[in-house]
Design a protein around this motif. Structure first.
Motif, PDB file in Angstrom:
ATOM      1  N   SER A  70      -9.194 122.642 -15.980  1.00 42.42           N
ATOM      2  CA  SER A  70     -10.340 123.172 -15.221  1.00 42.42           C
ATOM      3  C   SER A  70     -11.500 123.550 -16.127  1.00 42.42           C
ATOM      4  N   ASN A  71     -11.184 124.052 -17.330  1.00 40.43           N
ATOM      5  CA  ASN A  71     -12.236 124.401 -18.284  1.00 40.43           C
ATOM      6  C   ASN A  71     -11.583 124.560 -19.658  1.00 40.43           C
ATOM      7  N   TRP A  72     -11.429 123.446 -20.335  1.00 44.73           N
ATOM      8  CA  TRP A  72     -10.709 123.452 -21.606  1.00 44.73           C
ATOM      9  C   TRP A  72     -11.382 124.356 -22.636  1.00 44.73           C
ATOM     10  N   ASN A  73     -12.688 124.325 -22.710  1.00 43.01           N
ATOM     11  CA  ASN A  73     -13.393 125.105 -23.719  1.00 43.01           C
ATOM     12  C   ASN A  73     -13.135 126.599 -23.559  1.00 43.01           C
ATOM     13  N   THR A  74     -13.023 127.058 -22.314  1.00 45.99           N
ATOM     14  CA  THR A  74     -12.813 128.479 -22.048  1.00 45.99           C
ATOM     15  C   THR A  74     -11.339 128.860 -22.071  1.00 45.99           C
ATOM     16  N   ASN A  75     -10.479 127.980 -21.553  1.00 49.46           N
ATOM     17  CA  ASN A  75      -9.079 128.346 -21.317  1.00 49.46           C
ATOM     18  C   ASN A  75      -8.095 127.842 -22.356  1.00 49.46           C
ATOM     19  N   LYS A  76      -8.536 127.116 -23.333  1.00 46.78           N
ATOM     20  CA  LYS A  76      -7.617 126.590 -24.347  1.00 46.78           C
ATOM     21  C   LYS A  76      -7.048 127.729 -25.187  1.00 46.78           C
ATOM     22  N   PRO A  77      -5.884 127.510 -25.818  1.00 48.62           N
ATOM     23  CA  PRO A  77      -5.327 128.541 -26.703  1.00 48.62           C
ATOM     24  C   PRO A  77      -6.312 128.882 -27.815  1.00 48.62           C
ATOM     25  N   SER A  78      -6.312 130.109 -28.235  1.00 49.63           N
ATOM     26  CA  SER A  78      -7.306 130.591 -29.209  1.00 49.63           C
ATOM     27  C   SER A  78      -7.225 129.881 -30.549  1.00 49.63           C
ATOM     28  N   TYR A  79      -6.067 129.324 -30.863  1.00 50.52           N
ATOM     29  CA  TYR A  79      -5.881 128.692 -32.169  1.00 50.52           C
ATOM     30  C   TYR A  79      -6.205 127.197 -32.148  1.00 50.52           C
ATOM     31  N   VAL A  80      -6.645 126.667 -31.036  1.00 57.24           N
ATOM     32  CA  VAL A  80      -6.962 125.238 -30.917  1.00 57.24           C
ATOM     33  C   VAL A  80      -8.470 125.036 -31.001  1.00 57.24           C
ATOM     34  N   PHE A  81      -8.894 124.086 -31.841  1.00 61.40           N
ATOM     35  CA  PHE A  81     -10.314 123.853 -32.059  1.00 61.40           C
ATOM     36  C   PHE A  81     -10.751 122.452 -31.639  1.00 61.40           C
ATOM     37  N   GLY A  82      -9.813 121.633 -31.181  1.00 57.58           N
ATOM     38  CA  GLY A  82     -10.132 120.255 -30.843  1.00 57.58           C
ATOM     39  C   GLY A  82     -10.051 119.970 -29.359  1.00 57.58           C
ATOM     40  N   ASN A  83      -9.842 118.707 -29.044  1.00 58.86           N
ATOM     41  CA  ASN A  83      -9.806 118.232 -27.670  1.00 58.86           C
ATOM     42  C   ASN A  83      -8.426 118.393 -27.034  1.00 58.86           C
ATOM     43  N   LEU A  84      -8.413 118.297 -25.722  1.00 59.41           N
ATOM     44  CA  LEU A  84      -7.180 118.222 -24.942  1.00 59.41           C
ATOM     45  C   LEU A  84      -6.936 116.746 -24.618  1.00 59.41           C
ATOM     46  N   ILE A  85      -5.736 116.244 -24.979  1.00 51.77           N
ATOM     47  CA  ILE A  85      -5.364 114.859 -24.709  1.00 51.77           C
ATOM     48  C   ILE A  85      -4.112 114.863 -23.840  1.00 51.77           C
ATOM     49  N   VAL A  86      -4.181 114.267 -22.660  1.00 57.02           N
ATOM     50  CA  VAL A  86      -3.039 114.215 -21.744  1.00 57.02           C
ATOM     51  C   VAL A  86      -2.586 112.768 -21.592  1.00 57.02           C
ATOM     52  N   PHE A  87      -1.297 112.527 -21.827  1.00 55.08           N
ATOM     53  CA  PHE A  87      -0.719 111.210 -21.591  1.00 55.08           C
ATOM     54  C   PHE A  87       0.083 111.254 -20.291  1.00 55.08           C
ATOM     55  N   GLN A  88      -0.324 110.435 -19.337  1.00 54.39           N
ATOM     56  CA  GLN A  88       0.337 110.361 -18.034  1.00 54.39           C
ATOM     57  C   GLN A  88       1.283 109.158 -18.077  1.00 54.39           C
ATOM     58  N   ILE A  89       2.584 109.448 -18.216  1.00 54.40           N
ATOM     59  CA  ILE A  89       3.569 108.414 -18.540  1.00 54.40           C
ATOM     60  C   ILE A  89       4.065 107.712 -17.281  1.00 54.40           C
ATOM     61  N   GLN A  90       3.866 106.393 -17.251  1.00 58.57           N
ATOM     62  CA  GLN A  90       4.265 105.576 -16.117  1.00 58.57           C
ATOM     63  C   GLN A  90       5.164 104.443 -16.614  1.00 58.57           C
ATOM     64  N   THR A  91       6.445 104.697 -16.796  1.00 61.82           N
ATOM     65  CA  THR A  91       7.332 103.649 -17.289  1.00 61.82           C
ATOM     66  C   THR A  91       7.598 102.593 -16.226  1.00 61.82           C
ATOM     67  N   SER A  92       7.474 102.953 -14.971  1.00 67.26           N
ATOM     68  CA  SER A  92       7.615 101.974 -13.886  1.00 67.26           C
ATOM     69  C   SER A  92       6.893 102.508 -12.656  1.00 67.26           C
ATOM     70  N   GLY A  93       6.112 101.643 -12.013  1.00 70.66           N
ATOM     71  CA  GLY A  93       5.374 102.073 -10.838  1.00 70.66           C
ATOM     72  C   GLY A  93       4.289 103.064 -11.189  1.00 70.66           C
ATOM     73  N   SER A  94       3.656 103.605 -10.181  1.00 66.03           N
ATOM     74  CA  SER A  94       2.580 104.566 -10.396  1.00 66.03           C
ATOM     75  C   SER A  94       2.427 105.452  -9.169  1.00 66.03           C
ATOM     76  N   SER A  95       2.096 106.701  -9.401  1.00 67.81           N
ATOM     77  CA  SER A  95       1.871 107.626  -8.290  1.00 67.81           C
ATOM     78  C   SER A  95       0.513 107.372  -7.636  1.00 67.81           C
ATOM     79  N   GLY A  96      -0.379 106.724  -8.380  1.00 62.53           N
ATOM     80  CA  GLY A  96      -1.730 106.514  -7.858  1.00 62.53           C
ATOM     81  C   GLY A  96      -2.597 107.750  -7.916  1.00 62.53           C
ATOM     82  N   ARG A  97      -2.133 108.783  -8.628  1.00 67.41           N
ATOM     83  CA  ARG A  97      -2.899 110.015  -8.794  1.00 67.41           C
ATOM     84  C   ARG A  97      -3.179 110.232 -10.284  1.00 67.41           C
TER      85      ARG A  97
END
Length: 482
Positions: free
Chosen positions: A75-102
Motif C-alpha cells: 500500500s505504501n512501501w516507502n512509509t511502511n517498509k521495515p526501518s532497516y530496509v533502504f531499497g525496493n520491494l520485489i514480489v515473486f508471484q509463483i505460478q508453477t502450473s495454471g494461474s489465479s488471474g490475480r
C-alpha cells in the motif's frame, strides 16, 4: 607490523561509517582501487542465520509474513517498509502450473512484482560434489547473479518476497527453496520473506487487494552477492560431512567439518512411508537429471529409484504434511510446529542435519526448522536421491552396473554404520550412475562449497577456506550487525 596496524585502523573507520544508520552498501569499499574482498568476508554459522518467528505471524517483518503484512507493504512501501530496509520491494508471484488471474498492485518505482513459472529452473542446477552429481541443488554464483540482473534486484538493499499464486505444494516448495537459495548466497534473512498462504486465497479473503491485469515494470538495476561480503555456505551439508559425523569423526575423508561441539540431530523430512521403506521415496523419473540416459535399454521410464530404500542411521522423521494445512498450504501455528519438532525427540540447541528425498521439496521442512522455529540447521540438499544411490549392488545379467562396485569405497552408504532399514530395489529400476574407481575412492565431496566460496571471493585461492580445518562457524558480516 605497521601494515597490520593500518588495516586495523581501516576496519575501525569502516565500522564507524557503517554504523550511522546508513544502508549496507555505503559501508562497502566499492570505490577503492585495491581488492579487500578476501579480508572483509565473514563466515556465518547456521545458528547465526536461523530466524525465530514471532508466535503471532502477523508481527513478523521478514521470514514468514502474512497477507496483512504484505498488503501493508504494497500500500505504501516507502512509509511502511521495515526501518532497516533502504531499497525496493520485489514480489515473486509463483505460478508453477495454471494461474489465479490475480496480480498484486505495485507502483513500478519502489515496488515491483513478477509472475514467474520457472523459478526452480532459474535458481537450481545439476551440480557435482565430486562424488555423484545431483539435480535440484542451489545454482552456482553466476546463475544467481543472472537472476538478480533479470529482475533488477540489488541484494545489498532490496527486500524480496516469494509468494504462491495458488495454493499447492509445488508453489510452496518453490517459494521456500528460492528463499533458501538467496539466503545461501548471502542475502540477509532480514530482507527475505515467504508469504503465508496464496495470493488467490488471500484475495478471496479480502486480505490482499489484487487486479486482473498485469503491467510489467523493472527497476533496471542489479547487484551481486559478492558485494555483501557474507559467506553463508555453512548451510550446505555435504555427504562427506554427514558420513564423517555418522562415523563419529573417525573417517579418512578430507575437507569435512568437525563434529559440532553441541552435537547434531538427524531429521528425515520425507513422508513416513518413505522413511520406513514401505514405498519408494524416489519412484519418479523426473527426480533424476537425464535418468533414462544413465540406464541400459531394459530400464522402464518413470520408475527410476535409488539403489536401495531406507533412512540415514539414527534419523528421526519429521513428516512434512504435519507442517502445513493441506488445503490452504499455510503453515501450522507456531505452537503446532513446535510440538511437531518436539515429537521427534529433538534435544534443544543441537545442530540439526536435515535431509529428504530432494532439496526443493524438503526446503519446506528446512524453512520451518530454520526460519520459523529458529533452530540451527544444515541442509543436505542432495538427500536420499544421492545417499540411497550409493549402495553396493551385484546386478543380474543385462542390468545396469551399480554406482558403487567396490565394497571398500569411501562413499558406500548401505552399511549398518550409515543406514537403517536397508532394502534393495529391483535392478531394472536403478539408474546406471557408472562411478569410476577414482570417484569411489576420492576423499572429498566439498566441490560445491569450494566453487561457491571461490565465486564469492573472486579468487580460487580462497575456494577451500571452509574445509576440514574448521567448522561452519563465524560471525559478523556487516560491522553493525545483521
Amino acid at each position: 607490523m605497521k601494515v597490520k596496524q593500518y588495516f586495523i585502523y581501516f576496519q575501525i573507520l569502516v565500522t564507524f561509517i557503517g554504523c550511522k544508520g546508513l544502508p549496507e552498501y555505503v559501508f562497502l569499499p566499492q570505490s577503492l582501487k585495491f581488492d579487500l574482498t578476501p579480508f572483509l568476508f565473514r563466515n556465518y554459522s547456521p545458528a547465526e542465520l536461523a530466524k525465530l518467528s514471532n508466535s503471532d505471524y502477523n508481527l513478523n517483518e521478514s521470514g514468514l509474513i502474512t497477507g496483512t503484512k504484505l498488503s501493508r507493504f504494497l500500500s505504501n512501501w516507502n512509509t511502511n517498509k521495515p526501518s532497516y530496509v533502504f531499497g525496493n520491494l520485489i514480489v515473486f508471484q509463483i505460478q508453477t502450473s495454471g494461474s489465479s488471474g490475480r496480480y498484486v498492485f505495485f507502483d513500478g518505482k519502489q515496488s515491483f512484482a513478477y509472475p514467474i513459472t520457472n523459478l526452480n529452473d532459474l535458481l537450481s542446477e545439476t551440480r557435482d560434489d565430486g562424488v555423484l552429481a545431483t539435480d535440484g541443488i542451489v545454482g552456482k554464483g553466476k546463475e544467481i547473479s543472472d537472476f538478480f540482473a533479470i529482475y533488477g534486484i540489488d541484494p545489498a538493499i532490496d527486500y524480496v518476497v516469494f509468494a504462491s499464486d495458488t495454493s499447492n505444494l509445488s508453489n510452496l516448495s518453490s517459494a521456500t527453496f528460492a528463499y533458501y537459495s538467496l539466503l545461501y548466497w548471502g542475502f540477509p534473512k532480514e530482507r527475505l520473506a515467504v508469504l503465508n498462504g496464496s495470493i488467490a486465497d488471500l484475495t478471496a479473503a479480502s486480505t490482499l487487494f489484487t487486479t486482473s491485469s498485469y503491467n510489467y515494470a523493472n527497476s533496471n538495476r542489479a547487484g551481486t552477492t559478492k558485494t555483501l561480503f557474507r559467506d553463508h555456505t555453512s548451510l550446505h551439508l555435504t555427504i562427506g560431512d554427514l558420513i564423517h559425523s555418522l562415523k563419529n569423526g573417525n573417517s579418512n575423508l578430507e575437507n569435512v567439518d568437525p563434529l559440532p561441539i553441541e552435537g547434531y540431530y538427524l531429521i528425515d523430512g520425507r513422508q513416513n512411508a518413505a522413511f520406513t521403506g514401505t514405498t519408494n521415496s524416489t519412484a519418479s523419473g523426473s527426480k533424476y537429471s537425464n535418468c533414462t540416459t544413465k540406464t541400459n535399454s531394459s530400464f522402464v521410464s518413470n520408475t527410476c529409484v535409488s539403489t536401495y530404500e531406507g533412512r540415514v542411521k539414527s534419523a528421526s522423521n519429521l513428516i512434512p504434511t504435519d507442517l502445513y494445512d493441506g488445503t490452504s498450504f499455510q503453515f501450522r501455528t507456531f505452537s503446532q510446529l513446535t510440538t511437531s519438532l518436539n515429537n521427534t525427540g529433538y534435544p534443544d540447541q543441537k545442530l540439526i542435519y536435515l535431509y529428504g528425498e530432494e532439496g526443493i521439496r524438503t526446503s519446506v521442512v528446512w524453512f520451518v526448522l530454520h526460519q520459523i522455529l529458529g533452530k540451527p540447521t544444515r541442509f543436505y540438499e542432495a538427500g536420499w536421491k544421492q545417499f540411497g544411490a550409493l549402495g553396493l549392488r551385484s546386478p543380474t545379467s543385462g542390468s545396469s552396473p551399480s554406482a558403487i562396485t567396490q565394497p571398500a569405497s569411501y562413499w558406500r552408504t548401505d552399511t549398518a554404520q550409515l543406514a537403517d532399514g536397508i532394502t534393495s530395489n529391483a535392478d531394472a529400476n536403478v539408474p546406471n550412475y557408472q562411478l569410476d574407481l577414482s570417484r569411489q575412492f576420492i576423499k572429498s565431496s566439498n566441490k560445491i562449497r569450494e566453487e561457491d566460496k571461490s565465486f564469492l571471493r573472486g579468487s580460487s585461492t580462497n575456494a577451500g577456506s571452509g574445509g576440514g580445518g574448521g567448522g561452519p562457524t563465524g560471525g559478523g558480516g556487516n560491522a553493525c550487525g545483521g
